[in-house]
Enzyme design. Structure first.
Site, PDB file in Angstrom:
ATOM      1  CB  SER A   1      -0.910  -0.005   1.229  1.00  0.00           C
ATOM      2  OG  SER A   1      -0.118  -0.119   2.386  1.00  0.00           O
TER       3      SER A   1
ATOM      4  CG  ASP B   1      -1.802  -6.410   5.705  1.00  0.00           C
ATOM      5  OD1 ASP B   1      -1.679  -7.620   5.414  1.00  0.00           O
ATOM      6  OD2 ASP B   1      -1.233  -5.503   5.087  1.00  0.00           O
TER       7      ASP B   1
HETATM    8  N1  LIG Z   1       7.495   2.256  12.247  1.00  0.00           N
HETATM    9  C1  LIG Z   1       8.439   1.616  11.551  1.00  0.00           C
HETATM   10  N2  LIG Z   1       9.702   1.579  12.007  1.00  0.00           N
HETATM   11  C2  LIG Z   1      10.669   0.920  11.322  1.00  0.00           C
HETATM   12  N3  LIG Z   1      10.463   0.259  10.165  1.00  0.00           N
HETATM   13  C3  LIG Z   1       9.219   0.268   9.657  1.00  0.00           C
HETATM   14  C4  LIG Z   1       8.140   0.944  10.311  1.00  0.00           C
HETATM   15  N4  LIG Z   1       7.011   0.750   9.588  1.00  0.00           N
HETATM   16  C5  LIG Z   1       7.364   0.005   8.537  1.00  0.00           C
HETATM   17  N5  LIG Z   1       8.693  -0.295   8.553  1.00  0.00           N
HETATM   18  C6  LIG Z   1       9.440  -1.095   7.578  1.00  0.00           C
HETATM   19  O1  LIG Z   1       8.977  -0.779   6.281  1.00  0.00           O
HETATM   20  C7  LIG Z   1       8.606  -1.973   5.597  1.00  0.00           C
HETATM   21  C8  LIG Z   1       7.460  -1.662   4.680  1.00  0.00           C
HETATM   22  O2  LIG Z   1       6.343  -1.337   5.446  1.00  0.00           O
HETATM   23  P1  LIG Z   1       4.884  -1.325   4.847  1.00  0.00           P
HETATM   24  O3  LIG Z   1       3.928  -1.270   5.967  1.00  0.00           O
HETATM   25  O4  LIG Z   1       4.751  -0.319   3.780  1.00  0.00           O
HETATM   26  O5  LIG Z   1       4.883  -2.640   4.050  1.00  0.00           O
HETATM   27  P2  LIG Z   1       4.313  -4.036   4.275  1.00  0.00           P
HETATM   28  O6  LIG Z   1       3.804  -4.159   5.658  1.00  0.00           O
HETATM   29  O7  LIG Z   1       5.352  -4.992   3.810  1.00  0.00           O
HETATM   30  O8  LIG Z   1       3.137  -4.067   3.217  1.00  0.00           O
HETATM   31  P3  LIG Z   1       1.636  -3.553   3.299  1.00  0.00           P
HETATM   32  O9  LIG Z   1       1.663  -2.078   3.150  1.00  0.00           O
HETATM   33  O10 LIG Z   1       1.014  -4.253   2.156  1.00  0.00           O
HETATM   34  O11 LIG Z   1       1.115  -4.003   4.633  1.00  0.00           O
HETATM   35  C9  LIG Z   1       8.251  -2.966   6.697  1.00  0.00           C
HETATM   36  O12 LIG Z   1       8.410  -4.291   6.283  1.00  0.00           O
HETATM   37  C10 LIG Z   1       9.200  -2.583   7.811  1.00  0.00           C
HETATM   38  O13 LIG Z   1      10.414  -3.275   7.652  1.00  0.00           O
END
Ligand SMILES: Nc1ncnc2c1ncn2[C@@H]1O[C@H](COP(=O)(O)OP(=O)(O)OP(=O)(O)O)[C@@H](O)[C@H]1O
Length: 448
Positions: free
Chosen positions: A114, A236
């Site tokens: 997303s 999710d």
């Molecule tokens: N608050 C945070 N602190 C540190 N790293 C983060 C944080 N939020 C996300 N990340 C990192 O960024 C990556 C991508 O996050 P994101 O939520 O966009 O993707 P996702 O969870 O893999 O996919 P989706 O958006 O489909 O749930 C994560 O896998 C994580 O490693």
């Protein structure tokens, strides 16, 4: 400045009036007209002087009040921002602030289905993860009210949403606290393996830490489901959305885009999103979600934590190995150690009773019939060993076939693309009468 000009004008008027008195004295002598002009001029001089005095005093008082209000305003602003932080009210950031914080969106942390996540530092020194959401379709009001609801939830195992950025045009942003050890997938999956994570830097969480992570996540979900004003559905739950802090505590993240469900509603209808392999079957079949969808995803994650591998593992173009099915077999054969992450087995120290408990809880969570799944509060009780757990009923796990999708529907990270439809695929080692199996899956669910 204003006062100086007013004084200059008043001085000029008085000077003109004095000149008028002198010239009329010279031309009119001590006549009656002279005295009349003289009286009027003196009255005018008094009036001008009075107006100037009143004006100067008024301006001085106004300035004093302005300074007083300004300092009170500053104090109130500081107090207000402190209260917002304490109460968890999300801050509305300007795009420029986020641009500065992330140094022009340069330090990329990760990319999900997303959006894209960047690392940043706010002007007050707070480390943040800024998520740029792609293709956000909700209206501004709905987006804001949902952000406010989510930001107000506070739990030690939930990543805090600090704020958001919304502009009439351009993408929307969510600002989270930065969690230093990245996501769980990097800590449980073996890198380059076929069934592993394919992540960046991979560590290996010890058995004890995995048990603690499992309980942390269960507590966070239990809080979202049972202890908030509305039931908050995460929708999710997967290793990428579980972050590990510097003390190896787990924090559930990415719940900023989840759904709120009223306490009197049994389900809410929402479009299918989420990630393949973690989606509850009833969501795909009926398009309605409840907290039991999170329970299902949690069960899938729990198995991955134990096994150190993905549940769905691609063997060939159209063949998949389904780890939960292997787990069920090994449980029956009483050979559970064979399903544990090899790296942990080598180190040793796995308590087999705890292992059995975790596996059984996971199998309860991934029951096809949502009604049979425990609540997250019950999961916490079970994992902490406070209740006796019965053996889970046999499940054929046929509905999973709907969850596996082809490469065309995956993005480069293996996540479902938005709008990708589920397809039927062949499972490795399946009963050849798979079509009968599918119809069983449908009928058993529709009989709920
Ligand atoms: N608050 C945070 N602190 C540190 N790293 C983060 C944080 N939020 C996300 N990340 C990192 O960024 C990556 C991508 O996050 P994101 O939520 O966009 O993707 P996702 O969870 O893999 O996919 P989706 O958006 O489909 O749930 C994560 O896998 C994580 O490693």
């Amino acid at each position: 400045m204003e006062d100086r000009r007013a004084k200059q004008i008043a001085f000029s008027i008085i000077l003109l009036l004095i000149i008028l008195i002198i010239t009329s004295r010279l031309s009119l002598k001590l006549s009656e007209t002279f005295f009349l002009i003289c009286g009027a001029a003196i009255a005018a001089i008094f009036a001008v002087v009075t107006v100037v005095i009143i004006r100067v005093r008024f301006n001085a008082r106004r300035k004093q009040l302005e300074i007083q209000l300004d300092s009170q305003g500053r104090e109130l602003r500081i107090e207000y921002s402190f209260l917002r932080k304490v109460a968890g009210v999300p801050t509305k950031f300007r795009h420029r602030e986020l641009e500065e914080a992330t140094d022009g969106f340069k330090s990329l942390i990760g990319r999900g289905g997303s959006g894209t996540v960047y690392r940043g530092i706010l002007s007050d020194g707070t480390a943040v993860a800024v998520k740029r959401i792609d293709g956000e379709e909700r209206g501004e009001k709905a987006f804001k009210s949902e952000v406010a609801a989510i930001a107000s939830v506070q739990h030690v195992n939930l990543v805090r949403l600090l704020g958001y950025c919304i502009a009439s045009t351009g993408p929307r942003f969510l600002v989270y606290e930065f969690i230093h050890n990245g996501s769980l997938d990097n800590w449980i999956f073996v890198k380059s393996s076929n069934c592993g994570g394919g992540g960046r830097r991979n560590g290996c969480l010890s058995w004890d830490l995995r048990c603690r992570v499992a309980i942390d996540v269960a507590k966070a979900l239990s809080y979202l489901h049972h202890d908030c004003r509305s039931c908050i559905l995460h929708l999710d739950v997967k290793p990428e959305n579980i972050l590990i802090d510097e003390n190896y505590r787990a924090l559930v993240s990415d719940f900023g885009l989840s759904k709120l469900k009223g306490r009197d509603e049994s389900r809410v209808v929402t479009t299918i999103r989420g990630t393949r392999g973690y989606l509850a079957p009833e969501w795909i079949l009926e398009n309605g979600v409840s907290e039991k969808c999170d329970v299902y995803s949690y069960g899938m994650v729990l198995l991955e934590i134990i096994g150190g591998r993905r549940n769905i593992c691609k063997m060939s173009k159209k063949k998949f190995e389904f780890f939960p099915r292997i787990v069920v077999e090994k449980l029956k054969e009483e050979k559970l150690m064979e399903i544990v992450d090899e790296r942990l087995v080598m180190v040793g120290g796995i308590d087999e009773r705890v292992l059995q408990r975790m596996v059984v809880v996971a199998l309860w969570c991934i029951q096809e019939k949502a009604k049979l799944r425990p609540t997250m509060a019950e999961v916490v009780e079970m994992l902490e060993g406070r209740v006796v757990i019965e053996d889970p009923p046999n499940t054929q796990m046929l509905v999973v076939d709907l969850l596996s999708i082809g490469d065309d529907d995956d993005d480069e990270n293996g996540n479902r693309k938005r709008g990708a439809r589920p397809r039927f695929v062949e499972m490795d080692g399946d009963d050849p009468s798979t079509s009968a199996g599918y119809s069983f899956a449908f009928s058993s669910l529709s009989g709920r």
